[in-house]
Scaffold this active site. Structure first.
Site, PDB file in Angstrom:
ATOM      1  N   ARG A 158     -13.732 -64.135   0.979  1.00  0.00           N
ATOM      2  CA  ARG A 158     -13.650 -64.904   2.220  1.00  0.00           C
ATOM      3  C   ARG A 158     -13.788 -66.399   1.915  1.00  0.00           C
ATOM      4  NH1 ARG A 158     -12.148 -64.721   7.532  1.00  0.00           N
ATOM      5  NH2 ARG A 158     -13.790 -65.296   8.978  1.00  0.00           N
ATOM      6  N   THR A 442      -2.692 -62.941  10.423  1.00  0.00           N
ATOM      7  CA  THR A 442      -3.411 -62.162   9.403  1.00  0.00           C
ATOM      8  C   THR A 442      -2.529 -61.005   8.951  1.00  0.00           C
ATOM      9  OG1 THR A 442      -5.569 -62.749  10.282  1.00  0.00           O
ATOM     10  CG2 THR A 442      -5.511 -60.748   8.978  1.00  0.00           C
ATOM     11  N   THR A 460      -5.892 -63.331   5.007  1.00  0.00           N
ATOM     12  CA  THR A 460      -5.492 -64.206   6.114  1.00  0.00           C
ATOM     13  C   THR A 460      -5.534 -65.674   5.734  1.00  0.00           C
ATOM     14  OG1 THR A 460      -5.962 -64.678   8.457  1.00  0.00           O
ATOM     15  CG2 THR A 460      -7.860 -64.458   7.017  1.00  0.00           C
ATOM     16  N   ASN A 462      -5.931 -67.365   8.668  1.00  0.00           N
ATOM     17  CA  ASN A 462      -6.432 -67.464  10.041  1.00  0.00           C
ATOM     18  C   ASN A 462      -5.303 -67.640  11.037  1.00  0.00           C
ATOM     19  OD1 ASN A 462      -8.435 -67.310  12.008  1.00  0.00           O
ATOM     20  ND2 ASN A 462      -8.586 -69.528  12.150  1.00  0.00           N
ATOM     21  N   ASP A 484     -13.370 -69.870  12.394  1.00  0.00           N
ATOM     22  CA  ASP A 484     -14.111 -68.613  12.583  1.00  0.00           C
ATOM     23  C   ASP A 484     -15.617 -68.836  12.673  1.00  0.00           C
ATOM     24  OD1 ASP A 484     -12.058 -66.908  12.944  1.00  0.00           O
ATOM     25  OD2 ASP A 484     -12.008 -66.129  10.916  1.00  0.00           O
ATOM     26  N   SER A 513     -16.055 -62.744  10.359  1.00  0.00           N
ATOM     27  CA  SER A 513     -14.669 -62.305  10.508  1.00  0.00           C
ATOM     28  C   SER A 513     -14.610 -61.041  11.361  1.00  0.00           C
ATOM     29  CB  SER A 513     -14.120 -62.002   9.110  1.00  0.00           C
ATOM     30  OG  SER A 513     -12.865 -61.371   9.192  1.00  0.00           O
ATOM     31  N   SER A 514     -13.401 -60.755  11.848  1.00  0.00           N
ATOM     32  CA  SER A 514     -13.175 -59.470  12.524  1.00  0.00           C
ATOM     33  C   SER A 514     -12.471 -58.479  11.616  1.00  0.00           C
ATOM     34  CB  SER A 514     -12.281 -59.674  13.751  1.00  0.00           C
ATOM     35  OG  SER A 514     -12.867 -60.558  14.656  1.00  0.00           O
ATOM     36  N   GLY A 537      -4.823 -59.455  13.855  1.00  0.00           N
ATOM     37  CA  GLY A 537      -4.923 -59.652  15.301  1.00  0.00           C
ATOM     38  C   GLY A 537      -6.226 -60.241  15.789  1.00  0.00           C
ATOM     39  N   GLY A 538      -6.866 -61.083  14.972  1.00  0.00           N
ATOM     40  CA  GLY A 538      -8.067 -61.780  15.412  1.00  0.00           C
ATOM     41  C   GLY A 538      -9.116 -60.820  15.930  1.00  0.00           C
TER      42      GLY A 538
HETATM   43  O1  DON Z   1     -11.266 -63.315   9.943  1.00  0.00           O
HETATM   44  C1  DON Z   1     -10.887 -63.206  11.088  1.00  0.00           C
HETATM   45  O2  DON Z   1     -11.340 -62.421  11.883  1.00  0.00           O
HETATM   46  C2  DON Z   1      -9.759 -64.092  11.561  1.00  0.00           C
HETATM   47  N1  DON Z   1      -9.681 -65.256  10.755  1.00  0.00           N
HETATM   48  C3  DON Z   1      -8.529 -63.303  11.516  1.00  0.00           C
HETATM   49  C4  DON Z   1      -7.399 -64.107  11.992  1.00  0.00           C
HETATM   50  C5  DON Z   1      -6.434 -63.335  12.736  1.00  0.00           C
HETATM   51  O3  DON Z   1      -6.374 -62.146  12.712  1.00  0.00           O
HETATM   52  C6  DON Z   1      -5.523 -64.130  13.542  1.00  0.00           C
HETATM   53  N2  DON Z   1      -4.827 -63.306  14.502  1.00  0.00           N
HETATM   54  N3  DON Z   1      -4.622 -63.511  15.603  1.00  0.00           N
END
Ligand code: DON
Length: 636
Positions: A158, A442, A460, A462, A484, A513-514, A537-538
């Protein structure tokens, strides 16, 4: 690196049908000049001929028919015969968000590489052909499962806050300046992808870097073509891309007024500078990125853009090998991502709450089932906001948070007939409306090799195209992962997510992170992977993965079918139940509204990529996300 068959230009799609005519599919690739285009990709399913002595029927027509076939017959024949016969697979399987990356992974398996070789080849290739989602300037997580020892390793690569970072670095006149957190140099955290990919390869792979990086180098040189999805992503980040001349030159094309604009469909995107960077990495490995001339180029581009990342920050970057977060669902052991991801905790908490309330299963897509699922998510995301941060900086009572007693306590306020207002669970200072962007960035890749070794990797930069900052002369596109962090604790970020003090910015800290690369094991053999899965997908990443696990385990769905089911998401704040358009029928939506849920309907989101081994037969199935442009491939 070229295999014998690549030299002759005859890597073929293979089908287990004897005597079927052969058909060379090179022109079916969407890579310019088809460098890794040895496979046919139709409807997300394709296959590459396996190097074995079995007579193998392949879709190949006599040479004289080739030209007509390419244009007219190919789609018909391929859809009609190949796609139908594409599954199940007997050998390795890969699912990624881009056909060229899946082909790269499969080519490693074909040369005898293992799941790690394949995943690293795919990750480097994705950095080239899917630049909006991941890249050398990003970071991520991987679960690497060795079937023989039964051990699952976690690599945390990360991105990390630079040493000059501070809690309020994005606050101007008392408020977070949103553009600073997402666009340009200040948003850039120290990238970890190169260290992570190489660490995986050198520790657990079997092939040389020159072999594993070859498909990415070739793809960078020959280019990939602009697709509808690329156009959407570039449009969403147009201002950001225009603001960096390097990014505009590579990823946009001059419009009729001469201003850089979204390229036309089919435009080739070639990245010769990135090809040279990848060649250097193949030769010198991570030191070239973290200490050599690339490090100096990165730091000086960031400095010039007003950022704070220094050569010393790059030199100090370390990947972290972590223990997986382990839990179970209905007798299946699950290994998933621990903090600094919140995704694994969310996954285990939600599945745990569902199993506590409904020990013998729950009816599919029925309002009461969906209500329980949504309420479990609400509570899990509230825990995330309260507790989650970088475990090297904050104490997280992880075992307590996944314990049955804690989950029962969370469920104490569960009312089967009413939605619990999020504020009753964890009151927050009033959250201002957040400008949420699209939710498809991502990338995730899932690999299962012939022996049963597995890799789930989510990586990712981001936001779409990260910070839009391209390091001159290198083709490296840098992340905007600083978003994040809770740039202002308890204020929503890019995904509308609210996080607390534990995720505030500090030098050397990793943002929460997600991302949730996950392996679900077979009930009968807890060492053998059954589902390898993850998503983009965030904030919706955990829910996409949870739904696939639920659909496969509770309802016995095929993994591709499970991935295609409508997505349903709750993240505590904003206090809304989000549905993909067509996810649920009107009567179910009404019933949920009657329970007090504020339902919002959205365009399809996320990108989940999954593969599965059927415990009964050992056959492999693939589940690429039908919403997007990815592909899953396999060996027969
Ligand atoms: O680590 C994370 O959760 C985010 N940076 C992931 C980014 C992401 O999936 C963007 N999508 N919409």
């Amino acid at each position: 690196m070229q295999t014998k068959r690549q030299k002759s230009g005859k890597m073929l799609i293979g089908l287990p049908l004897q005597g079927f005519p052969r058909f060379n599919t090179r022109s079916e690739s969407n890579e310019v000049g088809s460098p890794a285009g040895e496979v046919a990709i139709i409807g997300g399913k394709a296959a590459v001929a396996k190097k074995d002595r079995r007579p193998m029927a392949t879709c190949r027509l006599p040479r004289r028919f080739a030209r007509t076939t390419r244009t007219v017959l190919a789609p018909v024949l391929l859809v009609g015969f190949c796609a139908l016969a594409a599954r199940p697979f007997r050998g390795g399987v890969v699912a990624t968000a881009h056909p060229i990356a899946s082909a790269a992974a499969l080519s490693m398996l074909e040369r005898g590489g293992n799941a790690v070789d394949a995943s690293v080849a795919a990750a480097f290739t994705l950095a080239v052909v899917d630049p909006a989602h991941s890249g050398l300037g990003g970071g991520g997580f991987a679960l690497l499962h060795d079937v023989r020892s039964g051990q699952t390793r976690v690599l945390d690569f990360r991105e990390t806050a630079p040493s000059g970072a501070s809690r309020d670095m994005f606050v101007r006149s008392g408020k977070v300046e949103p553009k600073l957190v997402t666009d340009g140099a200040l948003a850039v955290a120290v990238p970890g992808a190169v260290a992570g990919y190489f660490a995986a390869l050198s520790s657990y792979g079997t092939l040389k870097p020159s072999v594993v990086l070859a498909p990415a180098i070739l793809a960078a040189r020959r280019g990939f073509r602009v697709t509808p999805m690329y156009q959407r992503l570039a449009k969403a980040r147009l201002d950001c891309l225009r603001s960096n001349p390097g990014a505009a030159r590579i990823f946009l094309r001059p419009g009729s007024d001469g201003v850089p604009d979204v390229p036309a469909l089919g435009t080739p995107i070639r990245q010769p500078e990135l090809a040279r960077t990848l060649e250097l990495l193949a030769k010198e490995g991570p030191p070239a990125f973290y200490a050599g001339k690339l490090a100096r180029a990165i730091a000086s581009a960031v400095k010039e853009g007003g950022g704070i990342l220094t050569p010393e920050d790059l030199a100090r970057f370390r990947i972290v090998q972590r223990e997986p977060l382990v839990g179970s669902y209905r007798g299946h052991r699950i290994a998933t991502m621990p903090p600094p991801s919140a995704g694994g905790l969310t996954l285990l908490q939600v599945l745990g709450m569902i199993e506590l309330k409904e020990p013998s299963g729950l009816p599919y897509d029925e309002p009461n089932s969906l209500h329980l699922y949504a309420e479990a998510l609400r509570r899990a995301f509230a825990d995330r906001a309260k507790y989650l941060g970088d475990p090297d900086f904050v104490e997280i009572p992880l075992q307590k948070l996944v314990s049955a007693s804690h989950l029962s306590e969370l469920l104490r306020t569960f009312d089967p007939s009413r939605a619990t207002p999020s504020n009753d669970i964890l009151p927050l200072p009033a959250a201002p409306p957040s400008a949420e962007r699209g939710e498809k960035h991502t990338t995730h890749l899932s690999v299962l090799d012939r022996s049963g070794n597995a890799v789930a990797m989510t990586t990712t930069i981001n936001d779409g195209f990260g910070s839009c900052l391209v390091v001159p002369g290198t083709g490296i596109l840098l992340n905007d992962e600083m978003d994040d962090f809770a740039a202002s604790p308890w204020q929503p970020n890019l995904y509308g997510l609210v996080m607390g003090e534990a995720n505030s910015i500090a030098p050397g800290k990793r943002p929460v992170s997600s991302m949730v690369p996950t392996i679900v094991f077979q009930k009968e053999n807890a060492q053998r992977p059954m589902i390898v899965v993850g998503a983009a997908g965030g904030s919706t990443i955990p829910t996409s993965v949870i739904q696939i696990v639920l659909h496969v385990i509770d309802y016995g769905m095929d993994v591709a079918f499970a991935n295609g089911r409508g997505r349903v998401h709750h993240q505590f704040q904003p206090d809304a139940l989000r549905l993909e358009r067509y996810a649920l029928d009107p009567a179910t939506i009404k019933a949920l509204e009657a329970k007090g849920h504020r339902v919002e309907t959205r365009d399809p989101w996320g990108d989940a990529e999954a593969v599965l081994e059927d415990p009964r037969t050992g056959l492999r199935y693939v589940g690429p996300d039908p919403r997007n442009e990815g592909a899953a491939l396999g060996q027969y």
